[in-house]
Design an enzyme around this catalytic site. Structure first.
Site, PDB file in Angstrom:
ATOM      1  N   ARG A 161      46.622  44.328  36.110  1.00  0.00           N
ATOM      2  CA  ARG A 161      48.000  44.234  35.456  1.00  0.00           C
ATOM      3  C   ARG A 161      47.677  45.216  34.443  1.00  0.00           C
ATOM      4  O   ARG A 161      48.890  45.751  33.865  1.00  0.00           O
ATOM      5  CB  ARG A 161      48.150  42.665  34.503  1.00  0.00           C
ATOM      6  CG  ARG A 161      49.176  42.770  33.929  1.00  0.00           C
ATOM      7  CD  ARG A 161      49.944  41.189  33.627  1.00  0.00           C
ATOM      8  NE  ARG A 161      49.088  40.848  32.166  1.00  0.00           N
ATOM      9  CZ  ARG A 161      49.041  39.541  31.431  1.00  0.00           C
ATOM     10  NH1 ARG A 161      50.143  38.808  32.333  1.00  0.00           N
ATOM     11  NH2 ARG A 161      48.487  39.141  30.832  1.00  0.00           N
ATOM     12  N   ASP A 216      44.926  39.996  37.356  1.00  0.00           N
ATOM     13  CA  ASP A 216      45.150  40.230  36.710  1.00  0.00           C
ATOM     14  C   ASP A 216      45.245  39.420  34.638  1.00  0.00           C
ATOM     15  O   ASP A 216      43.499  39.580  35.087  1.00  0.00           O
ATOM     16  CB  ASP A 216      46.087  38.598  36.666  1.00  0.00           C
ATOM     17  CG  ASP A 216      46.946  38.617  36.348  1.00  0.00           C
ATOM     18  OD1 ASP A 216      47.651  38.846  35.326  1.00  0.00           O
ATOM     19  OD2 ASP A 216      47.750  37.037  36.675  1.00  0.00           O
ATOM     20  N   ASP A 234      55.163  40.099  33.374  1.00  0.00           N
ATOM     21  CA  ASP A 234      55.154  38.826  33.710  1.00  0.00           C
ATOM     22  C   ASP A 234      57.060  39.634  32.819  1.00  0.00           C
ATOM     23  O   ASP A 234      57.539  39.609  31.728  1.00  0.00           O
ATOM     24  CB  ASP A 234      55.405  37.982  32.639  1.00  0.00           C
ATOM     25  CG  ASP A 234      53.683  37.527  32.483  1.00  0.00           C
ATOM     26  OD1 ASP A 234      53.933  37.674  34.145  1.00  0.00           O
ATOM     27  OD2 ASP A 234      53.501  36.365  32.765  1.00  0.00           O
ATOM     28  N   HIS A 286      58.069  37.727  43.301  1.00  0.00           N
ATOM     29  CA  HIS A 286      56.466  36.478  42.975  1.00  0.00           C
ATOM     30  C   HIS A 286      57.491  36.491  41.835  1.00  0.00           C
ATOM     31  O   HIS A 286      58.481  36.597  40.883  1.00  0.00           O
ATOM     32  CB  HIS A 286      55.446  37.815  42.154  1.00  0.00           C
ATOM     33  CG  HIS A 286      54.554  37.157  41.006  1.00  0.00           C
ATOM     34  ND1 HIS A 286      53.832  36.476  42.165  1.00  0.00           N
ATOM     35  CD2 HIS A 286      54.121  37.236  40.246  1.00  0.00           C
ATOM     36  CE1 HIS A 286      53.138  35.872  41.321  1.00  0.00           C
ATOM     37  NE2 HIS A 286      53.231  36.155  40.045  1.00  0.00           N
ATOM     38  N   GLU A 325      44.082  42.861  30.194  1.00  0.00           N
ATOM     39  CA  GLU A 325      43.985  43.184  28.523  1.00  0.00           C
ATOM     40  C   GLU A 325      43.101  43.967  27.710  1.00  0.00           C
ATOM     41  O   GLU A 325      42.791  44.069  27.325  1.00  0.00           O
ATOM     42  CB  GLU A 325      45.500  43.466  28.220  1.00  0.00           C
ATOM     43  CG  GLU A 325      46.671  43.405  28.661  1.00  0.00           C
ATOM     44  CD  GLU A 325      47.162  42.100  30.040  1.00  0.00           C
ATOM     45  OE1 GLU A 325      47.363  43.165  30.805  1.00  0.00           O
ATOM     46  OE2 GLU A 325      46.776  41.020  30.086  1.00  0.00           O
TER      47      GLU A 325
END
Length: 483
Positions: free
Chosen positions: A142, A54, A158, A216, A57
């Site tokens: 992610r 996660d 998200d 989630h 980026e």
């Protein structure tokens, strides 16, 4: 916290009071081996089956770094700034001018490599997971880049517990299929905010057909697991998840196709019906492969939904009833009570199924089935891929099973193409045929042996033949006929 009062502000607390971290340079020689060793070491302390990477980026709660960035550098303050969070490129991430390897022997800057950070972490993470577990394992990332799907799956990040985000998740799935990342899904029921019961149930129905299916929730939100809403909700969620499990052989075979031929798993209608301009803008329905049409309810308070049916035969998954000819090439209004999601099987397709259970450990031991949906020419075809499930590189090492199916108006054949993985003791138990040309059936035979009339029936209204209790070894070729 005497020196600085953050007033509960998360970013302030991170910068001043939380433990600091660094981001590995994944292309730098030795970095990936370090990562693999760390994972293997951690697995000895706390065993895991896969990795969820996660915030890669990379995401950062400090702007650039705790030491700041050199904003006089044009890489930190370029003349053109894309639409980003914050006022500088380093906001919520790392400094753009820091040195970063772009090959094992050459160095560039984070500015040039930023979009590849998650991609360069993906292959080392798969290697780490497989080295730790000794199995195929799984990695969900992610941050991705086109073709990351060779190594990892992805979730759409998200989202919020609102109806519009449920709809947008379909768009995201379709896009990531084009990016070469077929194992894709969104946070079912939403990540931010407290979800309403109706929205969560509709999202569970849609999410059962995400390739990556995961409910989630965010920290401090009200519970949104199926049991949290009571027994009726749990039963409806269980039903649609059982439908997913029933279809897992078909889904698994679609991933075999994606792996070997680069096809999509979830796809828009326009990919299958490119000449039909009405399909070009459809993003409220989608297909599994070419054979299963999913039409979820995406609006609050609705007990019906409009679905488009391209001009071919379509059959109700639950009943086998064919949609009216008048609905072909048109929209049709479909009943969709709160505990129901409309599903339709496309004529010309044979879909392999398996009796469901509460995990694949158990369902993999249960009998297979076939849904044979005859097309306009009363033919159909399909494929079943299967392997051990945990072993690495079964296709490359020729350790799998592959069977081709074809059907005419009164016959289904199973032809074994690859049998290097033993399917014993699994059996083909039930076959359902949609769209019969002639319902006056008096005899059913399997491999020349008459099937007990107690084990088959004809629904004359829906022109459906249901055959049960065949107990034919799935690893053996067969010829099933009726007359």
């Amino acid at each position: 916290m005497n020196e600085i009062d953050c007033g509960g502000d998360w970013d302030c607390e991170v910068e001043n009071y939380r433990a600091h971290t660094v981001f590995p340079d994944w292309v730098k020689p030795g970095a990936s081996d370090w990562w693999v060793n760390e994972a293997v070491h951690f697995h000895k302390t706390l065993a895991f089956d896969g990795l969820w990477i996660d915030m890669n980026e990379p995401a950062n709660f400090v702007k650039g770094s705790v030491e700041g960035c050199n904003y006089n550098d044009p890489l930190e303050s370029p003349p053109y700034k894309p639409r980003i969070w914050g006022d500088v490129l380093a906001d919520k991430t790392v400094c753009m001018a820091v040195p970063t390897y772009d090959t094992p022997t050459t160095i560039t800057t984070q500015y040039n490599m930023h979009s590849l950070f998650g991609f360069t972490q993906s292959e080392p993470s798969v290697r780490a997971a497989q080295s730790s577990t000794g199995k195929r394992s799984i990695v969900i990332s992610r941050s991705t880049f086109p073709s990351s799907g060779k190594y990892v799956g992805h979730w759409l990040g998200d989202n919020s517990s609102i109806w519009s985000h449920m709809h947008k998740s379909i768009i995201g799935m379709l896009e990531f299929g084009l990016f070469g990342i077929p194992y894709i899904g969104a946070d079912i029921c939403g990540f931010f905010g407290n979800v309403a019961e109706e929205l969560c149930l509709r999202w569970m129905q849609l999410g059962a057909f995400y390739p990556y299916c995961r409910n989630h929730n965010g920290l401090d939100n009200t519970p949104q697991d199926p049991a949290a809403f009571g027994p009726e909700f749990a039963a409806a969620a269980r039903d649609v998840l059982h439908t997913r499990y029933t279809m897992l052989p078909y889904l698994y075979t679609l991933f075999y196709d994606a792996h070997t031929r680069g096809t999509t798993v979830v796809r828009p209608l326009m990919h299958e019906f490119a000449s039909d301009s009405l399909t070009w803008g459809i993003d409220r329905q989608f297909l599994w492969g070419g054979g299963l049409l999913i039409t979820p309810v995406l609006d609050e308070g609705m007990l019906n939904v409009d679905g488009y049916f391209p001009d071919t035969r379509w059959f109700d998954y639950y009943t086998g009833a064919e949609i009216p000819v008048s609905s072909r090439g048109n929209y049709a209004n479909l009943d969709a009570p709160i505990d129901f999601i409309p599903l339709h099987v496309r004529g010309g397709y044979i879909i392999p199924t398996q009796q469901p259970s509460n995990s694949t450990v158990f369902s993999r031991q249960l009998p297979f089935g076939l849904i044979v949906a005859l097309g306009d020419d009363y033919t159909a075809a399909g494929t079943l891929f299967w392997d051990e499930g945990d072993t690495v590189d079964t296709i490359e090492n020729n350790e799998y099973f592959l069977e081709l199916f074809d059907a005419t108006e009164n016959l289904v054949n199973g032809k074994i193409m690859v049998s290097s993985y033993s399917m014993d003791p699994l059996v083909l138990d039930d076959v359902t045929v949609f769209g019969l040309n002639d319902v006056a059936i008096t005899t059913v035979t399997m491999e020349g042996v008459t099937v007990d009339p107690m084990n088959w029936s004809v629904d004359e209204t829906n022109k459906k033949l249901t055959i049960n209790n065949l107990k034919h070894p799935i690893g053996s070729a067969f010829k099933l006929s009726w007359s």
